[in-house]
Design a protein around this motif. Structure first.
Motif, PDB file in Angstrom:
ATOM      1  N   LEU A  30       0.855  -1.195   0.000  1.00  0.00           N
ATOM      2  CA  LEU A  30       0.000   0.000   0.000  1.00  0.00           C
ATOM      3  C   LEU A  30       0.887   1.240   0.000  1.00  0.00           C
ATOM      4  O   LEU A  30       1.049   1.912   1.020  1.00  0.00           O
ATOM      5  CB  LEU A  30      -0.911  -0.038   1.236  1.00  0.00           C
ATOM      6  CG  LEU A  30      -1.876  -1.225   1.290  1.00  0.00           C
ATOM      7  CD1 LEU A  30      -2.279  -1.558   2.711  1.00  0.00           C
ATOM      8  CD2 LEU A  30      -3.105  -0.948   0.440  1.00  0.00           C
TER       9      LEU A  30
ATOM     10  N   ALA B 211       0.477  10.354  -5.611  1.00  0.00           N
ATOM     11  CA  ALA B 211       1.845   9.957  -5.239  1.00  0.00           C
ATOM     12  C   ALA B 211       2.174   8.601  -5.850  1.00  0.00           C
ATOM     13  O   ALA B 211       1.638   7.574  -5.429  1.00  0.00           O
ATOM     14  CB  ALA B 211       1.987   9.887  -3.718  1.00  0.00           C
ATOM     15  N   GLY B 212       3.014   8.632  -6.884  1.00  0.00           N
ATOM     16  CA  GLY B 212       3.456   7.390  -7.538  1.00  0.00           C
ATOM     17  C   GLY B 212       4.964   7.410  -7.627  1.00  0.00           C
ATOM     18  O   GLY B 212       5.668   6.995  -6.708  1.00  0.00           O
TER      19      GLY B 212
ATOM     20  N   SER C   9      -1.900  -4.079  -6.000  1.00  0.00           N
ATOM     21  CA  SER C   9      -2.010  -5.410  -6.619  1.00  0.00           C
ATOM     22  C   SER C   9      -2.491  -6.420  -5.594  1.00  0.00           C
ATOM     23  O   SER C   9      -2.011  -6.435  -4.459  1.00  0.00           O
ATOM     24  CB  SER C   9      -0.647  -5.869  -7.162  1.00  0.00           C
ATOM     25  OG  SER C   9      -0.200  -4.973  -8.133  1.00  0.00           O
TER      26      SER C   9
HETATM   27  C1  LIG Z   1       0.286  -3.258 -12.892  1.00  0.00           C
HETATM   28  C2  LIG Z   1       0.614  -2.328 -11.788  1.00  0.00           C
HETATM   29  C3  LIG Z   1       0.702  -2.821 -10.498  1.00  0.00           C
HETATM   30  C4  LIG Z   1       0.982  -1.946  -9.446  1.00  0.00           C
HETATM   31  N1  LIG Z   1       1.005  -2.445  -8.178  1.00  0.00           N
HETATM   32  C5  LIG Z   1       1.193  -1.592  -7.150  1.00  0.00           C
HETATM   33  C6  LIG Z   1       1.129  -2.078  -5.807  1.00  0.00           C
HETATM   34  O1  LIG Z   1       0.902  -3.276  -5.547  1.00  0.00           O
HETATM   35  N2  LIG Z   1       1.287  -1.195  -4.799  1.00  0.00           N
HETATM   36  C7  LIG Z   1       1.546   0.134  -5.018  1.00  0.00           C
HETATM   37  O2  LIG Z   1       1.695   0.869  -4.067  1.00  0.00           O
HETATM   38  N3  LIG Z   1       1.618   0.620  -6.289  1.00  0.00           N
HETATM   39  C8  LIG Z   1       1.438  -0.214  -7.350  1.00  0.00           C
HETATM   40  N4  LIG Z   1       1.483   0.274  -8.638  1.00  0.00           N
HETATM   41  C9  LIG Z   1       1.684   1.699  -8.843  1.00  0.00           C
HETATM   42  C10 LIG Z   1       3.016   2.050  -9.468  1.00  0.00           C
HETATM   43  O3  LIG Z   1       4.057   1.900  -8.527  1.00  0.00           O
HETATM   44  C11 LIG Z   1       2.887   3.495  -9.993  1.00  0.00           C
HETATM   45  O4  LIG Z   1       1.912   3.469 -11.014  1.00  0.00           O
HETATM   46  C12 LIG Z   1       4.191   4.004 -10.543  1.00  0.00           C
HETATM   47  O5  LIG Z   1       5.124   4.188  -9.504  1.00  0.00           O
HETATM   48  C13 LIG Z   1       4.002   5.336 -11.294  1.00  0.00           C
HETATM   49  O6  LIG Z   1       3.307   6.246 -10.514  1.00  0.00           O
HETATM   50  P1  LIG Z   1       2.016   7.002 -11.098  1.00  0.00           P
HETATM   51  O7  LIG Z   1       1.103   5.981 -11.680  1.00  0.00           O
HETATM   52  O8  LIG Z   1       1.508   7.878 -10.029  1.00  0.00           O
HETATM   53  O9  LIG Z   1       2.552   7.866 -12.295  1.00  0.00           O
HETATM   54  P2  LIG Z   1       3.309   9.277 -12.166  1.00  0.00           P
HETATM   55  O10 LIG Z   1       4.379   9.193 -11.151  1.00  0.00           O
HETATM   56  O11 LIG Z   1       2.277  10.339 -12.017  1.00  0.00           O
HETATM   57  O12 LIG Z   1       3.973   9.383 -13.579  1.00  0.00           O
HETATM   58  C14 LIG Z   1       3.283   9.837 -14.754  1.00  0.00           C
HETATM   59  C15 LIG Z   1       4.296   9.950 -15.880  1.00  0.00           C
HETATM   60  O13 LIG Z   1       5.287  10.940 -15.532  1.00  0.00           O
HETATM   61  C16 LIG Z   1       6.588  10.376 -15.563  1.00  0.00           C
HETATM   62  N5  LIG Z   1       7.404  10.937 -14.489  1.00  0.00           N
HETATM   63  C17 LIG Z   1       7.047  11.082 -13.193  1.00  0.00           C
HETATM   64  N6  LIG Z   1       8.074  11.609 -12.492  1.00  0.00           N
HETATM   65  C18 LIG Z   1       9.095  11.788 -13.354  1.00  0.00           C
HETATM   66  C19 LIG Z   1      10.416  12.293 -13.231  1.00  0.00           C
HETATM   67  N7  LIG Z   1      10.882  12.708 -12.056  1.00  0.00           N
HETATM   68  N8  LIG Z   1      11.188  12.332 -14.339  1.00  0.00           N
HETATM   69  C20 LIG Z   1      10.710  11.920 -15.535  1.00  0.00           C
HETATM   70  N9  LIG Z   1       9.451  11.425 -15.727  1.00  0.00           N
HETATM   71  C21 LIG Z   1       8.662  11.369 -14.644  1.00  0.00           C
HETATM   72  C22 LIG Z   1       6.398   8.892 -15.334  1.00  0.00           C
HETATM   73  O14 LIG Z   1       7.473   8.148 -15.847  1.00  0.00           O
HETATM   74  C23 LIG Z   1       5.099   8.647 -16.086  1.00  0.00           C
HETATM   75  O15 LIG Z   1       5.358   8.484 -17.458  1.00  0.00           O
HETATM   76  C24 LIG Z   1       1.218  -0.581  -9.697  1.00  0.00           C
HETATM   77  C25 LIG Z   1       1.142  -0.101 -11.005  1.00  0.00           C
HETATM   78  C26 LIG Z   1       0.842  -0.949 -12.037  1.00  0.00           C
HETATM   79  C27 LIG Z   1       0.766  -0.402 -13.427  1.00  0.00           C
END
Ligand SMILES: Cc1cc2nc3c(=O)[nH]c(=O)nc-3n(C[C@H](O)[C@H](O)[C@H](O)COP(=O)(O)OP(=O)(O)OC[C@H]3O[C@@H](n4cnc5c(N)ncnc54)[C@H](O)[C@@H]3O)c2cc1C
Length: 392
Positions: free
Chosen positions: A130, A136-137, A164
């Motif tokens: 979680l 926040a990604g 997941s």
């Molecule tokens: C199949 C799947 C399973 C997942 N499972 C889990 C899970 O079990 N638990 C959990 O907590 N999360 C999970 N995630 C989440 C995953 O960790 C995030 O989706 C990922 O870290 C990206 O964050 P975001 O989706 O918020 O995208 P964002 O961080 O908002 O990114 C959007 C776009 O901007 C780009 N970007 C962002 N920051 C930068 C930077 N500093 N420099 C250049 N480009 C940048 C990214 O590369 C992306 O293209 C899962 C995701 C997927 C797709």
């Protein structure tokens, strides 16, 4: 340079193969993707496999023996992961084993270790992670879910996303903000949360392949006993950063990819139409994928090798994650191109070649360059830590 495995390692590989021959159904096509493929039948097989793997202490073989592992070498762990992923065997990956357990080992109290670790190695508890939130990604330190101390509990409020297997997990490994006044990296703590605690709502999300592998998870006044805090209060960010390093050796993408490539080659070889068998464009693409898979496999092998030499892989793991996830997408694209119009048919259609696997991989592979750190983030790590360039 000697790329051979030792006779003992080869023998262990054969043992894993024999185990898989015994335990997987003869018509097993691989779990594949990030979703719920196979439904209840796959879940049942997965439970059975977990129990058998636990019996052999293979679930967390790299863990120390005192915590239910075999203290297996990094190379042995790699061989196991490679064989399991090649067959798409259920039970080959668990967040509990990959980073929750290691974090508890590093930062947990003795009581936490004794209570939670054996249940991970025994396959009894499944954990979800979680971390991510709608805002926040990649920039995980911006997370807003709050944990506020109230008597003997912490009270959690907020929302997580992309969790997941939230529905199939007994426990959640949670990162939450415990000091909103501190700089963002210094106010986060990690907690173990029982997923059936009142106030938790799980809402499954459907991905573009029609699978519901991940969910939104809402926390509304969820009370977590203070004993479930892991490590020091407000040091969670540093614990998460360390724990993430356990995840990224990357052989899974190459081993699974090798199996897919073999299936595609077999498909072409057995195709009744000679123009397909001799199609120059398809031959070139298959050859390219074969070269990339071979190169990627050695990129992945390097990581446990470094660990076996006492080195700590850093940007090398990002290279493997980046190359493996982008290769997974190229391979799936090659596959659907090769299968032609029929390649878009879903599993279950009687005309779907290769049981519709490529259609599934093509759709689910989109997520592979996002999950566990996006390609842009990996490139940034390689540029700064690997190439020594200034931060962008
Ligand atoms: C199949 C799947 C399973 C997942 N499972 C889990 C899970 O079990 N638990 C959990 O907590 N999360 C999970 N995630 C989440 C995953 O960790 C995030 O989706 C990922 O870290 C990206 O964050 P975001 O989706 O918020 O995208 P964002 O961080 O908002 O990114 C959007 C776009 O901007 C780009 N970007 C962002 N920051 C930068 C930077 N500093 N420099 C250049 N480009 C940048 C990214 O590369 C992306 O293209 C899962 C995701 C997927 C797709």
């Amino acid at each position: 340079m000697d790329f051979r495995f030792t006779p003992e390692q080869e023998q262990f590989r054969e043992e894993v193969r024999e185990f898989l021959r015994q335990e997987l159904p003869a018509d097993w096509q691989g779990a594949g993707g990030y979703g719920d493929e196979g439904g209840e039948a796959t879940r049942e097989l997965s439970r059975r496999m977990m129990a058998k793997l636990a019996e052999r202490k293979w679930l967390a073989m790299a863990w120390p023996e005192e915590y239910g592992g075999l203290a297996a070498s990094h190379m042995q762990q790699l061989i196991y992961n490679e064989e399991m992923s090649y067959q798409g065997a259920p039970g080959s990956f668990s967040m509990g084993v990959a980073w929750v357990g290691p974090a508890i080992m590093l930062y947990g109290t003795d009581e936490q270790k004794q209570r939670y670790l054996p249940r991970i190695t025994g396959g009894e508890d499944v954990w979800c992670t979680l971390y991510s939130e709608p805002e926040a990604g990649s920039d995980l330190a911006s997370l807003q879910t709050k944990a506020v101390r109230d008597g003997d509990d912490f009270v959690i409020n907020g929302q997580k996303i992309w969790t997941s297997n939230a529905q199939g997990s007994q426990w959640g490994w949670l990162a939450a903000r415990t000091d909103p006044e501190a700089p963002k990296h210094k106010g986060i703590s990690t907690f173990m949360v029982s997923m059936d605690t009142p106030g938790i709502t799980i809402r499954p999300l459907i991905n573009m392949a029609g699978q519901s592998g991940f969910s939104e998870v809402f926390f509304e006044n969820v009370r977590v006993p203070k004993e479930n805090l892991v490590g020091e209060l407000n040091r969670g960010w540093y614990q998460v950063a360390v724990a993430l390093d356990f995840e990224r050796s990357g052989i899974q993408a190459y081993a699974g990819g090798r199996r897919t490539l073999e299936r595609l080659i077999e498909f072409v070889q057995q195709h009744p139409d000679e123009t397909v068998r001799r199609n120059p464009m398809l031959r070139m693409r298959l050859a390219d994928r074969a070269v990339e898979l071979a190169a990627g496999t050695y990129i992945a092998y390097r990581i446990p090798w470094m660990q076996s030499q006492g080195m700590i892989p850093n940007y090398e793991a990002s290279i493997s994650k980046l190359y493996g996830s982008e290769l997974t997408q190229r391979l799936a694209l090659t596959g659907v191109q090769l299968l032609g119009t029929y390649g878009g048919l879903e599993p279950g259609s009687k005309w779907a070649p290769l049981h519709g696997r490529l259609e599934r991989s093509y759709l689910s592979s989109v997520a592979s360059t996002i999950a566990a750190g996006t390609s842009e983030v990996q490139r940034s790590i390689i540029a700064t830590r690997g190439l020594g360039l200034p931060r962008g």
